[in-house]
Design a protein around this motif. Sequence first.
Motif, PDB file in Angstrom:
ATOM      1  N   LEU A 146     -17.271   2.078 -21.598  1.00 19.65           N
ATOM      2  CA  LEU A 146     -15.844   1.948 -21.405  1.00 19.65           C
ATOM      3  C   LEU A 146     -15.474   0.691 -20.665  1.00 19.65           C
ATOM      4  O   LEU A 146     -14.651  -0.019 -21.278  1.00 19.65           O
ATOM      5  N   SER A 147     -15.990   0.850 -19.653  1.00 18.72           N
ATOM      6  CA  SER A 147     -15.992  -0.623 -18.554  1.00 18.72           C
ATOM      7  C   SER A 147     -16.362  -1.927 -19.333  1.00 18.72           C
ATOM      8  O   SER A 147     -15.819  -2.977 -19.031  1.00 18.72           O
ATOM      9  N   ARG A 148     -17.638  -1.781 -19.958  1.00 15.00           N
ATOM     10  CA  ARG A 148     -18.167  -3.123 -20.540  1.00 15.00           C
ATOM     11  C   ARG A 148     -16.943  -3.391 -21.678  1.00 15.00           C
ATOM     12  O   ARG A 148     -16.808  -4.638 -21.935  1.00 15.00           O
ATOM     13  N   GLU A 149     -16.482  -2.423 -22.627  1.00 16.92           N
ATOM     14  CA  GLU A 149     -15.299  -2.647 -23.488  1.00 16.92           C
ATOM     15  C   GLU A 149     -14.052  -3.443 -22.561  1.00 16.92           C
ATOM     16  O   GLU A 149     -13.604  -4.484 -23.246  1.00 16.92           O
ATOM     17  N   LEU A 150     -13.542  -3.057 -21.753  1.00 18.29           N
ATOM     18  CA  LEU A 150     -12.655  -3.467 -20.966  1.00 18.29           C
ATOM     19  C   LEU A 150     -12.986  -4.665 -20.560  1.00 18.29           C
ATOM     20  O   LEU A 150     -11.881  -5.725 -20.482  1.00 18.29           O
ATOM     21  N   VAL A 151     -13.959  -4.924 -19.711  1.00 22.64           N
ATOM     22  CA  VAL A 151     -14.694  -6.488 -19.328  1.00 22.64           C
ATOM     23  C   VAL A 151     -14.560  -7.442 -20.661  1.00 22.64           C
ATOM     24  O   VAL A 151     -14.135  -8.576 -20.350  1.00 22.64           O
ATOM     25  N   SER A 152     -14.865  -6.809 -21.693  1.00 24.99           N
ATOM     26  CA  SER A 152     -15.006  -8.069 -22.898  1.00 24.99           C
ATOM     27  C   SER A 152     -13.734  -8.209 -23.197  1.00 24.99           C
ATOM     28  O   SER A 152     -13.490  -9.432 -23.645  1.00 24.99           O
ATOM     29  N   LEU A 153     -12.721  -7.456 -23.205  1.00 20.61           N
ATOM     30  CA  LEU A 153     -11.297  -7.959 -23.832  1.00 20.61           C
ATOM     31  C   LEU A 153     -10.790  -8.806 -22.656  1.00 20.61           C
ATOM     32  O   LEU A 153     -10.035  -9.688 -23.203  1.00 20.61           O
ATOM     33  N   VAL A 154     -11.098  -8.841 -21.612  1.00 19.50           N
ATOM     34  CA  VAL A 154     -10.731  -9.851 -20.522  1.00 19.50           C
ATOM     35  C   VAL A 154     -11.377 -11.136 -20.755  1.00 19.50           C
ATOM     36  O   VAL A 154     -11.006 -12.257 -20.748  1.00 19.50           O
ATOM     37  N   LEU A 155     -13.005 -11.088 -20.816  1.00 18.80           N
ATOM     38  CA  LEU A 155     -13.877 -12.203 -20.679  1.00 18.80           C
ATOM     39  C   LEU A 155     -13.850 -12.966 -22.133  1.00 18.80           C
ATOM     40  O   LEU A 155     -13.838 -14.484 -22.219  1.00 18.80           O
ATOM     41  N   ILE A 156     -13.812 -12.224 -23.205  1.00 13.53           N
ATOM     42  CA  ILE A 156     -13.785 -13.179 -24.582  1.00 13.53           C
ATOM     43  C   ILE A 156     -12.888 -14.092 -24.839  1.00 13.53           C
ATOM     44  O   ILE A 156     -13.261 -15.330 -24.937  1.00 13.53           O
ATOM     45  N   PRO A 157     -11.548 -13.780 -24.573  1.00 13.97           N
ATOM     46  CA  PRO A 157     -10.387 -14.775 -24.751  1.00 13.97           C
ATOM     47  C   PRO A 157     -10.916 -15.963 -23.974  1.00 13.97           C
ATOM     48  O   PRO A 157     -10.500 -17.169 -24.278  1.00 13.97           O
ATOM     49  N   MET A 158     -11.127 -15.880 -22.426  1.00 12.03           N
ATOM     50  CA  MET A 158     -11.331 -16.802 -21.711  1.00 12.03           C
ATOM     51  C   MET A 158     -12.672 -17.735 -21.715  1.00 12.03           C
ATOM     52  O   MET A 158     -12.610 -18.790 -21.522  1.00 12.03           O
ATOM     53  N   LEU A 159     -13.693 -17.052 -22.459  1.00 15.95           N
ATOM     54  CA  LEU A 159     -15.086 -17.690 -22.428  1.00 15.95           C
ATOM     55  C   LEU A 159     -15.319 -18.295 -23.868  1.00 15.95           C
ATOM     56  O   LEU A 159     -16.434 -19.126 -23.950  1.00 15.95           O
ATOM     57  N   ILE A 160     -14.847 -17.861 -24.722  1.00 20.52           N
ATOM     58  CA  ILE A 160     -15.496 -17.772 -26.068  1.00 20.52           C
ATOM     59  C   ILE A 160     -15.331 -19.430 -26.641  1.00 20.52           C
ATOM     60  O   ILE A 160     -16.108 -19.711 -27.435  1.00 20.52           O
ATOM     61  N   GLY A 161     -14.449 -20.054 -25.947  1.00 23.77           N
ATOM     62  CA  GLY A 161     -14.475 -21.443 -26.461  1.00 23.77           C
ATOM     63  C   GLY A 161     -15.300 -22.362 -26.170  1.00 23.77           C
ATOM     64  O   GLY A 161     -15.840 -23.099 -26.711  1.00 23.77           O
ATOM     65  N   ARG A 162     -16.110 -22.064 -24.875  1.00 22.80           N
ATOM     66  CA  ARG A 162     -17.036 -22.720 -24.247  1.00 22.80           C
ATOM     67  C   ARG A 162     -18.446 -22.028 -24.491  1.00 22.80           C
ATOM     68  O   ARG A 162     -19.521 -22.761 -24.443  1.00 22.80           O
ATOM     69  N   LYS A 163     -18.413 -20.711 -24.305  1.00 29.31           N
ATOM     70  CA  LYS A 163     -19.569 -19.912 -24.569  1.00 29.31           C
ATOM     71  C   LYS A 163     -19.411 -18.955 -25.549  1.00 29.31           C
ATOM     72  O   LYS A 163     -19.389 -17.669 -25.225  1.00 29.31           O
ATOM     73  N   PRO A 164     -19.498 -19.308 -26.642  1.00 31.55           N
ATOM     74  CA  PRO A 164     -19.129 -18.149 -27.838  1.00 31.55           C
ATOM     75  C   PRO A 164     -20.368 -17.141 -27.909  1.00 31.55           C
ATOM     76  O   PRO A 164     -19.822 -15.768 -27.979  1.00 31.55           O
ATOM     77  N   CYS A 165     -21.530 -17.473 -27.751  1.00 31.57           N
ATOM     78  CA  CYS A 165     -22.547 -16.522 -27.932  1.00 31.57           C
ATOM     79  C   CYS A 165     -22.500 -15.696 -26.670  1.00 31.57           C
ATOM     80  O   CYS A 165     -22.825 -14.418 -26.882  1.00 31.57           O
ATOM     81  N   THR A 166     -22.295 -16.037 -25.594  1.00 29.02           N
ATOM     82  CA  THR A 166     -22.296 -15.155 -24.428  1.00 29.02           C
ATOM     83  C   THR A 166     -21.046 -14.118 -24.415  1.00 29.02           C
ATOM     84  O   THR A 166     -21.450 -13.199 -24.247  1.00 29.02           O
ATOM     85  N   SER A 167     -20.122 -14.810 -25.092  1.00 28.48           N
ATOM     86  CA  SER A 167     -18.876 -13.807 -24.939  1.00 28.48           C
ATOM     87  C   SER A 167     -18.987 -12.416 -26.228  1.00 28.48           C
ATOM     88  O   SER A 167     -18.794 -11.464 -26.028  1.00 28.48           O
TER      89      SER A 167
END
Length: 218
Positions: A146-167
């Motif tokens: 569940l923590s992984r999912e919540l962290v993903s919600l925060v990080l994906i919008p912030m990082l996906i423009g520069r690091k899509p595969c990582t996000s």
Amino acid sequence: DKWLPLDTQTTHTKLPLSSMALESLKLILVVGGGLAIGVLLNFDLSWVEKTSEWILFVLLFFIGVQLRNSGLTLKQILLNKHGMIIAAVVIITCWIGGAIAALILHIPLYHGLAMASGFGWYSLSGILMGDAFGPVYGGASFLIELSRELVSLVLIPMLIGRKPCTSIGYAGATAMDFTLPIIQTTGGVRCVPVAIVSGFILSLLVPVFMLFFVSLAS
């Protein structure tokens, strides 16, 4: 992202960091608001799971329509090299993390590897670990994923423009369902086949690897 970059610029305009942070903040507020309402108000929510499942089906249907309109072929969607590599990297790094955590916490190695094989699927991992190792491990597995999912919600919008595969990798198994609309909205339609393949592979392997390590631990 460094050795095998994913081109997302042809179908999606790069958002400024402030806009991506705002998207993350909106998601946090929605989740937090739902949690607060669920705690404060005591009413029947038995219909939510079925309703959300059908809403997800509708979202996936329209994402499929958008994929076809974007010109992507079925081969590009199903046999996606980026998605397969992301899934492999997620699996290996999760196992490394699980082994390190097992050493630090002084728990059996196979227990740590089994718990690390949840890949974000919190509902299934909590049940499997609870049945295999007891409620403590089941609850811990649930909170980890569940923590992984919540962290993903925060990080994906912030990082996906520069690091899509990582996000997409942060999303784990949820990349094909829960976090897919976020990936599509913030990363563009080119990220969708990658997320679907990565999430599908990880979801398929969660019960296989978890039960495999459980059998080794018994």
